[in-house]
Design a protein around this motif. Structure first.
Motif, mmCIF file in Angstrom:
data_model
loop_
_atom_site.group_PDB
_atom_site.id
_atom_site.type_symbol
_atom_site.label_atom_id
_atom_site.label_comp_id
_atom_site.label_asym_id
_atom_site.label_seq_id
_atom_site.Cartn_x
_atom_site.Cartn_y
_atom_site.Cartn_z
ATOM 1 N N PHE A 67 0.830 -1.204 0.000
ATOM 2 C CA PHE A 67 0.000 0.000 0.000
ATOM 3 C C PHE A 67 0.869 1.261 0.000
ATOM 4 N N HIS A 68 1.897 1.297 0.865
ATOM 5 C CA HIS A 68 2.798 2.450 0.905
ATOM 6 C C HIS A 68 3.564 2.602 -0.411
ATOM 7 N N GLY A 69 3.984 1.497 -0.989
ATOM 8 C CA GLY A 69 4.702 1.553 -2.261
ATOM 9 C C GLY A 69 3.854 2.115 -3.383
ATOM 10 N N VAL A 70 2.601 1.684 -3.467
ATOM 11 C CA VAL A 70 1.698 2.180 -4.499
ATOM 12 C C VAL A 70 1.453 3.676 -4.315
ATOM 13 N N LYS A 71 1.177 4.079 -3.076
ATOM 14 C CA LYS A 71 0.936 5.504 -2.823
ATOM 15 C C LYS A 71 2.168 6.339 -3.145
ATOM 16 N N ASP A 72 3.346 5.883 -2.703
ATOM 17 C CA ASP A 72 4.575 6.642 -2.948
ATOM 18 C C ASP A 72 4.848 6.793 -4.438
ATOM 19 N N ARG A 73 4.598 5.749 -5.206
ATOM 20 C CA ARG A 73 4.924 5.757 -6.633
ATOM 21 C C ARG A 73 3.906 6.510 -7.483
ATOM 22 N N LEU A 74 2.624 6.418 -7.123
ATOM 23 C CA LEU A 74 1.574 6.938 -7.997
ATOM 24 C C LEU A 74 0.896 8.220 -7.525
ATOM 25 N N ALA A 75 1.106 8.642 -6.294
ATOM 26 C CA ALA A 75 0.371 9.789 -5.754
ATOM 27 C C ALA A 75 0.723 11.105 -6.440
ATOM 28 N N LYS A 76 1.906 11.214 -7.035
ATOM 29 C CA LYS A 76 2.250 12.446 -7.746
ATOM 30 C C LYS A 76 1.364 12.629 -8.970
ATOM 31 N N THR A 77 1.023 11.524 -9.615
ATOM 32 C CA THR A 77 0.160 11.568 -10.796
ATOM 33 C C THR A 77 -1.312 11.497 -10.416
ATOM 34 N N TYR A 78 -1.627 10.650 -9.431
ATOM 35 C CA TYR A 78 -3.010 10.428 -8.999
ATOM 36 C C TYR A 78 -3.138 10.907 -7.548
ATOM 37 N N THR A 79 -3.287 12.214 -7.378
ATOM 38 C CA THR A 79 -3.256 12.815 -6.042
ATOM 39 C C THR A 79 -4.370 12.319 -5.122
ATOM 40 N N SER A 80 -5.433 11.791 -5.676
ATOM 41 C CA SER A 80 -6.516 11.273 -4.825
ATOM 42 C C SER A 80 -6.045 10.092 -3.980
ATOM 43 N N LEU A 81 -4.964 9.422 -4.372
ATOM 44 C CA LEU A 81 -4.423 8.328 -3.568
ATOM 45 C C LEU A 81 -3.981 8.789 -2.188
ATOM 46 N N LEU A 82 -3.632 10.062 -2.060
ATOM 47 C CA LEU A 82 -3.210 10.590 -0.765
ATOM 48 C C LEU A 82 -4.347 10.563 0.256
ATOM 49 N N ASN A 83 -5.576 10.478 -0.212
ATOM 50 C CA ASN A 83 -6.739 10.450 0.680
ATOM 51 C C ASN A 83 -7.132 9.049 1.116
ATOM 52 N N LEU A 84 -6.455 8.036 0.601
ATOM 53 C CA LEU A 84 -6.811 6.658 0.933
ATOM 54 C C LEU A 84 -6.031 6.161 2.135
ATOM 55 N N LYS A 85 -6.673 5.314 2.923
ATOM 56 C CA LYS A 85 -6.005 4.632 4.026
ATOM 57 C C LYS A 85 -6.639 3.265 4.191
ATOM 58 N N ILE A 86 -5.912 2.370 4.781
ATOM 59 C CA ILE A 86 -6.460 1.047 5.086
ATOM 60 C C ILE A 86 -7.120 1.172 6.449
ATOM 61 N N SER A 87 -8.437 0.958 6.498
ATOM 62 C CA SER A 87 -9.136 1.117 7.763
ATOM 63 C C SER A 87 -9.445 -0.225 8.438
ATOM 64 N N ALA A 88 -9.424 -1.294 7.667
ATOM 65 C CA ALA A 88 -9.680 -2.616 8.249
ATOM 66 C C ALA A 88 -9.081 -3.679 7.344
ATOM 67 N N PHE A 89 -8.666 -4.760 7.955
ATOM 68 C CA PHE A 89 -8.129 -5.889 7.204
ATOM 69 C C PHE A 89 -8.494 -7.151 7.977
ATOM 70 N N GLN A 90 -9.047 -8.134 7.288
ATOM 71 C CA GLN A 90 -9.493 -9.339 7.952
ATOM 72 C C GLN A 90 -9.181 -10.555 7.100
ATOM 73 N N VAL A 91 -8.729 -11.603 7.737
ATOM 74 C CA VAL A 91 -8.495 -12.877 7.064
ATOM 75 C C VAL A 91 -9.377 -13.919 7.742
ATOM 76 N N SER A 92 -10.099 -14.681 6.944
ATOM 77 C CA SER A 92 -10.969 -15.729 7.472
ATOM 78 C C SER A 92 -10.581 -17.066 6.865
ATOM 79 N N GLY A 93 -10.786 -18.104 7.597
ATOM 80 C CA GLY A 93 -10.494 -19.442 7.094
ATOM 81 C C GLY A 93 -11.738 -20.314 7.151
ATOM 82 N N LYS A 94 -11.769 -21.326 6.299
ATOM 83 C CA LYS A 94 -12.874 -22.275 6.338
ATOM 84 C C LYS A 94 -12.677 -23.202 7.526
ATOM 85 N N MET A 95 -13.701 -23.350 8.307
ATOM 86 C CA MET A 95 -13.620 -24.223 9.500
ATOM 87 C C MET A 95 -14.627 -25.329 9.401
#
Length: 95
Positions: A67-95
């Motif tokens: 995520f940081h790599g994409v923002k660092d590389r593309l935010a100069k061209t696509y400034t809206s990326l500066l407004n994005l953040k990861i607010s949640a991340f979840q991994v689930s498994g089949k049980m």
């Protein structure tokens, strides 16, 4: 919650000609268990025009580093990326 296809269609509609269809050409990943730092390097190719770009990033875990790599590389061209953040991340498994 909307489906991936619905979200993709909405993003495509909003971005129009600025929409990039990216694919991964190569991917490198390393993690330092002592410091908890993750480093990624990824070569992406987009089709309009056929061109590649390299993303490099550091973070705490794979998703954070990418995520940081994409923002660092593309935010100069696509400034809206500066407004994005990861607010949640979840991994689930089949049980």
């Amino acid at each position: 919650m909307q489906s991936v296809e619905q979200a993709k269609a909405q993003v495509h509609e909003i971005l129009g000609e600025q929409y990039l269809n990216l694919r991964i050409a190569s991917f490198e990943y390393s993690e330092n268990f002592g410091t908890g730092n993750t480093r990624v390097r990824c070569e992406l190719v987009h089709k309009r025009p056929e061109e590649s770009l390299t993303i490099s990033g550091d973070g705490v875990g794979l998703l954070d580093a990418l995520f940081h790599g994409v923002k660092d590389r593309l935010a100069k061209t696509y400034t809206s990326l500066l407004n994005l953040k990861i607010s949640a991340f979840q991994v689930s498994g089949k049980m």
